[in-house]
Write a protein that holds these residues in place. Structure first.
Motif, PDB file in Angstrom:
ATOM      1  N   VAL A 225      -2.344  -7.231   1.812  1.00 39.51           N
ATOM      2  CA  VAL A 225      -2.045  -5.810   1.633  1.00 39.51           C
ATOM      3  C   VAL A 225      -1.230  -5.341   2.830  1.00 39.51           C
ATOM      4  CG1 VAL A 225      -2.997  -3.484   1.477  1.00 39.51           C
ATOM      5  CG2 VAL A 225      -4.157  -5.372   0.332  1.00 39.51           C
TER       6      VAL A 225
ATOM      7  N   ASP B 188       0.713   4.301   0.822  1.00 37.87           N
ATOM      8  CA  ASP B 188      -0.024   5.333   1.566  1.00 37.87           C
ATOM      9  C   ASP B 188       0.901   6.509   1.874  1.00 37.87           C
ATOM     10  OD1 ASP B 188      -2.430   3.941   1.505  1.00 37.87           O
ATOM     11  OD2 ASP B 188      -1.937   2.794   3.298  1.00 37.87           O
TER      12      ASP B 188
ATOM     13  N   ALA C 232       0.862  -1.198   0.000  1.00 34.36           N
ATOM     14  CA  ALA C 232       0.000   0.000   0.000  1.00 34.36           C
ATOM     15  C   ALA C 232       0.895   1.243   0.000  1.00 34.36           C
ATOM     16  CB  ALA C 232      -0.892  -0.012   1.236  1.00 34.36           C
TER      17      ALA C 232
ATOM     18  N   ARG D 164       0.959  -8.044   9.962  1.00 33.44           N
ATOM     19  CA  ARG D 164       2.177  -7.617  10.666  1.00 33.44           C
ATOM     20  C   ARG D 164       3.176  -8.766  10.630  1.00 33.44           C
ATOM     21  NH1 ARG D 164       0.094  -3.755   9.527  1.00 33.44           N
ATOM     22  NH2 ARG D 164      -0.603  -1.994  10.785  1.00 33.44           N
TER      23      ARG D 164
ATOM     24  N   LYS E 213      -0.642  -0.780  -4.271  1.00 31.36           N
ATOM     25  CA  LYS E 213      -1.993  -0.241  -4.033  1.00 31.36           C
ATOM     26  C   LYS E 213      -1.940   1.281  -3.931  1.00 31.36           C
ATOM     27  CE  LYS E 213      -4.386  -0.519   0.037  1.00 31.36           C
ATOM     28  NZ  LYS E 213      -5.219   0.666   0.319  1.00 31.36           N
TER      29      LYS E 213
ATOM     30  N   PRO F 128      -5.951  -7.038   4.541  1.00 33.18           N
ATOM     31  CA  PRO F 128      -5.033  -6.079   5.168  1.00 33.18           C
ATOM     32  C   PRO F 128      -4.831  -6.478   6.639  1.00 33.18           C
ATOM     33  CG  PRO F 128      -7.241  -5.139   5.009  1.00 33.18           C
ATOM     34  CD  PRO F 128      -7.343  -6.587   4.598  1.00 33.18           C
TER      35      PRO F 128
ATOM     36  N   GLY G 130       1.027  -2.076   4.356  1.00 29.31           N
ATOM     37  CA  GLY G 130       1.433  -0.677   4.215  1.00 29.31           C
ATOM     38  C   GLY G 130       2.579  -0.348   5.137  1.00 29.31           C
ATOM     39  N   ARG G 131       2.241   0.211   6.315  1.00 27.06           N
ATOM     40  CA  ARG G 131       3.260   0.749   7.224  1.00 27.06           C
ATOM     41  C   ARG G 131       4.383  -0.202   7.611  1.00 27.06           C
ATOM     42  NH1 ARG G 131      -1.358   2.908  10.999  1.00 27.06           N
ATOM     43  NH2 ARG G 131      -2.232   1.049  10.038  1.00 27.06           N
ATOM     44  N   PRO G 132       4.108  -1.511   7.813  1.00 30.24           N
ATOM     45  CA  PRO G 132       5.239  -2.365   8.198  1.00 30.24           C
ATOM     46  C   PRO G 132       6.350  -2.378   7.145  1.00 30.24           C
ATOM     47  CG  PRO G 132       3.180  -3.495   8.623  1.00 30.24           C
ATOM     48  CD  PRO G 132       2.833  -2.253   7.852  1.00 30.24           C
TER      49      PRO G 132
ATOM     50  N   VAL H 235     -12.620  -7.757   0.425  1.00 31.83           N
ATOM     51  CA  VAL H 235     -11.548  -7.432   1.376  1.00 31.83           C
ATOM     52  C   VAL H 235     -12.017  -7.994   2.717  1.00 31.83           C
ATOM     53  CG1 VAL H 235     -10.268  -5.569   2.514  1.00 31.83           C
ATOM     54  CG2 VAL H 235     -11.125  -5.242   0.180  1.00 31.83           C
TER      55      VAL H 235
ATOM     56  N   ASP I  84      -7.475   1.434  -5.035  1.00 28.22           N
ATOM     57  CA  ASP I  84      -8.355   1.205  -3.884  1.00 28.22           C
ATOM     58  C   ASP I  84      -9.113   2.490  -3.542  1.00 28.22           C
ATOM     59  OD1 ASP I  84      -9.522   0.119  -1.611  1.00 28.22           O
ATOM     60  OD2 ASP I  84      -7.756   0.468  -0.358  1.00 28.22           O
TER      61      ASP I  84
HETATM   62  O1  C5P Z   1      -0.365   0.294   7.083  1.00 31.28           O
HETATM   63  P1  C5P Z   1      -1.247  -0.914   7.037  1.00 31.28           P
HETATM   64  O2  C5P Z   1      -0.498  -2.185   6.691  1.00 31.28           O
HETATM   65  O3  C5P Z   1      -2.115  -1.056   8.246  1.00 31.28           O
HETATM   66  O4  C5P Z   1      -2.172  -0.593   5.788  1.00 31.28           O
HETATM   67  C1  C5P Z   1      -3.212  -1.368   5.404  1.00 31.28           C
HETATM   68  C2  C5P Z   1      -3.806  -0.871   4.119  1.00 31.28           C
HETATM   69  O5  C5P Z   1      -4.988  -1.599   3.945  1.00 31.28           O
HETATM   70  C3  C5P Z   1      -4.189   0.604   4.077  1.00 31.28           C
HETATM   71  O6  C5P Z   1      -3.869   1.102   2.790  1.00 31.28           O
HETATM   72  C4  C5P Z   1      -5.682   0.625   4.273  1.00 31.28           C
HETATM   73  O7  C5P Z   1      -6.336   1.621   3.519  1.00 31.28           O
HETATM   74  C5  C5P Z   1      -6.091  -0.738   3.746  1.00 31.28           C
HETATM   75  N1  C5P Z   1      -7.235  -1.296   4.460  1.00 31.28           N
HETATM   76  C6  C5P Z   1      -8.322  -1.688   3.713  1.00 31.28           C
HETATM   77  N2  C5P Z   1      -9.424  -2.208   4.314  1.00 31.28           N
HETATM   78  C7  C5P Z   1      -9.459  -2.368   5.606  1.00 31.28           C
HETATM   79  C8  C5P Z   1      -8.348  -2.017   6.391  1.00 31.28           C
HETATM   80  C9  C5P Z   1      -7.237  -1.469   5.758  1.00 31.28           C
HETATM   81  O8  C5P Z   1      -8.304  -1.580   2.496  1.00 31.28           O
HETATM   82  N3  C5P Z   1     -10.534  -2.905   6.123  1.00 31.28           N
END
Ligand code: C5P
Length: 234
Positions: A208, A14, A12, A182, A36, A179, A210-212, A157, A63
């Motif tokens: 998916v 982000d 992701a 970790r 993403k 998503p 992102g931050r990790p 999702v 997304d």
């Molecule tokens: O940083 P992290 O790994 O938590 O990011 C998860 C990604 O998954 C983000 O881009 C967030 O928008 C997306 N997400 C999603 N649906 C969810 C939870 C998170 O698409 N229910």
């Protein structure tokens, strides 16, 4: 041992700067095929960011979680088709007509894969009630997964906690995108997360992250670690 690119890992992006996003793609494309783009990056940079990522030989998961009248969502999907994205998201709670309009807009192409958002993982029971949904979270999630499957979209999702239950009830080809991942080495006791290995074993098709990865001191090392954990699940 060098690992091959990981087709099930989606990073992701982000971030809100094109240069940062493209640097991450350059650094990570050795491990990851799909990136993403969410509301943050797309609102900032527009469709040219999609084109630039394609030029680097990678796929895009757009997304934008579309939720509107069928005619408007169909128009958005036609635009996504023109951009040649691999996957995009729509809200299942937009209803069957909206999902069917999205499918019609895609026509007989195989992409973009249309992935439904059921209950956002940020919602809890009081938040659901606040918007007038009196079912339990699990019942509402089941209802929307069934609706998505009946409408004929490609997948949903789902949080790691839902993957196993959903996998038992849907067709083999139904895609589950997860998503809340970790890596093992940093996994803590947060409730709604899973390690890459767990998520794959539970039945997720795509993870998916992102931050990790994007906030790690070394994104490439983090992506490599996640890829390794995903391979170990097989
Ligand atoms: O940083 P992290 O790994 O938590 O990011 C998860 C990604 O998954 C983000 O881009 C967030 O928008 C997306 N997400 C999603 N649906 C969810 C939870 C998170 O698409 N229910």
């Amino acid at each position: 041992m060098k690992l091959p690119p990981n087709e099930q890992l989606i990073i992701a992006l982000d971030v809100d700067k094109e240069s940062v996003a493209l640097e991450l793609v350059d650094e990570l494309k050795e491990y990851c095929v799909t990136f993403k783009i969410g509301a943050q990056l797309f609102t900032k940079c527009g469709p040219k960011i999609v084109e630039k990522i394609h030029h680097k030989g990678c796929q895009v998961f757009l997304d934008m979680k579309y939720h509107d009248i069928p005619n408007t969502v169909a128009g958005a999907i036609r635009a996504a088709v023109d951009m040649d994205v691999f996957m995009c998201t729509i809200h299942v709670s937009g209803g069957t007509k909206m999902m069917q309009a999205a499918l019609e807009a895609r026509g007989d192409r195989l992409t973009p894969k249309l992935i439904g958002v059921t209950v956002l993982t940020s919602m809890d029971q009081p938040m659901l009630e606040e918007v007038g949904v009196m079912k339990t979270l699990e019942m509402q999630s089941n209802l929307l997964v069934n609706l998505a499957q009946k409408a004929g979209i490609d997948g949903v999702v789902a949080s790691p906690q839902e993957v196993f239950r959903i996998r038992q009830t849907v067709d083999k080809n139904f895609i589950i995108v997860t998503p809340g991942i970790r890596p093992e080495i940093v996994a803590d006791d947060q409730k709604r997360v899973a390690t890459p290995k767990e998520a794959i074993r539970l039945g997720a098709n795509f993870l998916v992250v992102g931050r990790p990865v994007i906030c790690a001191p070394s994104p490439i090392k983090a992506a490599e670690q996640i890829t390794r954990e995903m391979w170990e699940a097989k």
